[in-house]
Design an enzyme around this catalytic site. Structure first.
Site, mmCIF file in Angstrom:
data_model
loop_
_atom_site.group_PDB
_atom_site.id
_atom_site.type_symbol
_atom_site.label_atom_id
_atom_site.label_comp_id
_atom_site.label_asym_id
_atom_site.label_seq_id
_atom_site.Cartn_x
_atom_site.Cartn_y
_atom_site.Cartn_z
ATOM 1 N N ASN A 9 6.419 53.254 102.024
ATOM 2 C CA ASN A 9 6.193 54.100 100.818
ATOM 3 C C ASN A 9 4.602 54.473 101.211
ATOM 4 O O ASN A 9 3.677 53.202 101.413
ATOM 5 C CB ASN A 9 5.669 53.041 99.673
ATOM 6 C CG ASN A 9 5.415 53.743 98.620
ATOM 7 O OD1 ASN A 9 4.822 55.183 98.972
ATOM 8 N ND2 ASN A 9 5.616 52.726 97.226
ATOM 9 N N TRP A 10 4.266 55.699 101.298
ATOM 10 C CA TRP A 10 2.872 55.959 102.074
ATOM 11 C C TRP A 10 1.772 56.339 100.778
ATOM 12 O O TRP A 10 0.232 56.186 100.863
ATOM 13 C CB TRP A 10 2.520 57.012 102.817
ATOM 14 C CG TRP A 10 3.945 57.259 104.101
ATOM 15 C CD1 TRP A 10 4.029 56.284 104.631
ATOM 16 C CD2 TRP A 10 3.677 58.371 104.912
ATOM 17 N NE1 TRP A 10 4.924 56.956 105.752
ATOM 18 C CE2 TRP A 10 4.430 58.408 105.638
ATOM 19 C CE3 TRP A 10 3.217 60.032 105.403
ATOM 20 C CZ2 TRP A 10 4.492 59.088 106.711
ATOM 21 C CZ3 TRP A 10 2.939 60.337 106.301
ATOM 22 C CH2 TRP A 10 4.256 60.376 107.220
ATOM 23 N N LYS A 11 2.408 55.780 99.263
ATOM 24 C CA LYS A 11 1.171 56.156 98.682
ATOM 25 C C LYS A 11 0.239 57.565 98.251
ATOM 26 O O LYS A 11 0.760 58.300 99.207
ATOM 27 C CB LYS A 11 1.107 54.456 98.385
ATOM 28 C CG LYS A 11 1.653 53.555 98.138
ATOM 29 C CD LYS A 11 1.116 52.162 97.705
ATOM 30 C CE LYS A 11 2.301 50.912 97.579
ATOM 31 N NZ LYS A 11 2.020 50.450 97.146
ATOM 32 N N HIS A 95 7.951 52.468 90.377
ATOM 33 C CA HIS A 95 7.318 51.684 90.805
ATOM 34 C C HIS A 95 6.682 51.400 89.852
ATOM 35 O O HIS A 95 6.066 51.439 89.231
ATOM 36 C CB HIS A 95 6.398 52.310 92.126
ATOM 37 C CG HIS A 95 6.061 51.614 92.953
ATOM 38 N ND1 HIS A 95 4.525 51.338 92.847
ATOM 39 C CD2 HIS A 95 6.006 51.429 94.175
ATOM 40 C CE1 HIS A 95 4.216 50.423 94.165
ATOM 41 N NE2 HIS A 95 5.146 50.350 94.810
ATOM 42 N N GLU A 97 3.270 50.232 90.680
ATOM 43 C CA GLU A 97 1.825 51.557 90.127
ATOM 44 C C GLU A 97 2.275 52.147 89.297
ATOM 45 O O GLU A 97 1.446 52.527 88.197
ATOM 46 C CB GLU A 97 1.799 51.752 90.900
ATOM 47 C CG GLU A 97 0.908 50.562 92.530
ATOM 48 C CD GLU A 97 1.209 50.752 93.675
ATOM 49 O OE1 GLU A 97 1.522 51.832 94.161
ATOM 50 O OE2 GLU A 97 1.002 49.869 94.813
ATOM 51 N N GLU A 167 10.493 43.933 94.171
ATOM 52 C CA GLU A 167 9.188 44.080 94.228
ATOM 53 C C GLU A 167 8.182 43.191 93.250
ATOM 54 O O GLU A 167 7.815 43.755 92.297
ATOM 55 C CB GLU A 167 8.258 45.320 94.393
ATOM 56 C CG GLU A 167 8.901 46.512 95.437
ATOM 57 C CD GLU A 167 7.703 47.696 96.026
ATOM 58 O OE1 GLU A 167 7.572 47.560 96.682
ATOM 59 O OE2 GLU A 167 7.119 48.284 95.574
ATOM 60 N N GLY A 173 0.498 44.179 98.058
ATOM 61 C CA GLY A 173 -0.573 44.884 98.094
ATOM 62 C C GLY A 173 -1.518 43.662 97.690
ATOM 63 O O GLY A 173 -3.452 44.031 98.662
ATOM 64 N N SER A 213 3.867 43.496 100.201
ATOM 65 C CA SER A 213 3.144 42.667 101.153
ATOM 66 C C SER A 213 4.346 42.528 102.824
ATOM 67 O O SER A 213 3.999 41.469 103.288
ATOM 68 C CB SER A 213 3.157 41.384 101.278
ATOM 69 O OG SER A 213 1.417 42.599 100.520
ATOM 70 N N GLY A 234 4.907 49.057 101.885
ATOM 71 C CA GLY A 234 3.604 49.677 101.577
ATOM 72 C C GLY A 234 2.291 50.201 102.995
ATOM 73 O O GLY A 234 2.457 50.846 103.572
ATOM 74 N N GLY A 235 1.433 49.534 102.827
ATOM 75 C CA GLY A 235 0.312 49.288 103.376
ATOM 76 C C GLY A 235 0.416 49.114 104.915
ATOM 77 O O GLY A 235 -0.156 49.670 106.546
HETATM 78 P P1 PGA Z 1 2.596 46.687 100.010
HETATM 79 O O1 PGA Z 1 3.668 47.817 99.118
HETATM 80 O O2 PGA Z 1 3.732 46.728 101.253
HETATM 81 O O3 PGA Z 1 1.821 47.975 99.917
HETATM 82 O O4 PGA Z 1 2.509 45.541 99.099
HETATM 83 C C1 PGA Z 1 4.501 47.743 98.906
HETATM 84 C C2 PGA Z 1 5.200 49.124 97.833
HETATM 85 O O5 PGA Z 1 3.916 48.972 96.651
HETATM 86 O O6 PGA Z 1 6.003 48.988 98.225
#
Ligand code: PGA
Length: 251
Positions: A9-11, A95, A97, A167, A173, A213, A234-235
């Site tokens: 997930n590149w966000k 998600h 967010e 998640e 994050g 994470s 994500g990251g």
């Molecule tokens: P993260 O994000 O790996 O940076 O914790 C995961 C996500 O939100 O899908």
């Protein structure tokens, strides 16, 4: 046997040229007989270009969000049909967010899931509790609620197109990963819930990803848990090298 999924997930990261660099790095480093199903979810502005660059490799395309209407006066929104037209197979929905920053409710997430499946997109349906909810011992109730409401009126056939992602909000994050045991406990709970809502066989077949994470150094432990069928990253997916290491950890 459930095939593992590693989804990135590149966000809101990577402009067009940065996207080209990232996908090229992933392509070049992809192991020959990659066993996991690899999915990349770039921002909308890079979808078409990334699609054109993954045509010959076993990488699938997903979007990070979409709206639940077909078309019309919804300024700034993107439809399922638009996503399909640029090569998307998957779409991340619900998600945390989207839920917490943009106010998406379970009802909105449910409408989006219905819209996605009826347009031939496969949702990656995200659920997860906040730190406060976990500290109050409410994680199972929260997850059960999110799953039951998100899947309301989704038929068994349509359910087969869905991937679930657990998640925990406190792990996204933050560098705080759920321990493999904590994650496994929730994944098992979700699978049992699916067997009640649908059937035993569907519960055995549905893929449940862990996200929060996930890094090269913790991926193998998480992915070796019996009910963890992959990762939503994500990251660590923003650099080809770390994303590739997680793909390798999937076997
Ligand atoms: P993260 O994000 O790996 O940076 O914790 C995961 C996500 O939100 O899908």
């Amino acid at each position: 046997m459930r095939r593992k999924i590693i989804a990135g997930n590149w966000k809101m990261n990577k402009n067009l040229s940065e996207s080209i660099n990232l996908i090229s790095g992933i392509k070049n480093g992809l192991p020959q007989n990659v066993s996991a199903e690899v999915i990349v979810c770039p921002p909308f502005t890079s979808l078409e270009t990334v699609h054109s660059l993954i045509e010959e490799v076993p990488v699938h395309l997903g979007a990070q969000n979409m709206y639940f209407e077909n078309s019309g006066a919804f300024t700034g929104e993107i439809s399922a049909d638009m996503l399909k037209s640029v090569g998307c197979e998957f779409v991340i929905l619900g998600h945390s967010e989207r839920r917490h920053i943009f106010g998406e409710t379970d009802e909105i997430v449910n409408k989006k899931i219905k819209q996605a499946v009826s347009n031939g997109l496969k949702p990656i349906f995200c659920v997860g509790e906040t730190l406060e909810e976990r500290e109050n011992g409410k994680e199972f109730d929260v997850i059960e609620n999110q799953i039951t409401s998100g899947l309301a009126e989704i038929s068994g056939d349509d359910f087969n197109k869905i991937v679930i992602a657990y998640e925990p909000v406190w792990a996204i994050g933050t560098g705080k990963t759920a321990s493999p045991g904590q994650a496994q406990e929730i994944h098992k709970f979700i699978r049992e819930l699916i067997s009640k809502l649908y059937s035993q066989i569907q519960a055995e077949n549905v893929r449940i990803l862990y996200g929060g994470s996930v890094k090269p150094n913790n991926a193998a432990d998480l992915l070796s848990q019996p009910d963890i069928d992959g990762a939503l990253v994500g990251g660590a997916c923003l650099q080809a090298e770390s994303f590739l290491q997680i793909i390798e950890a999937a076997g």
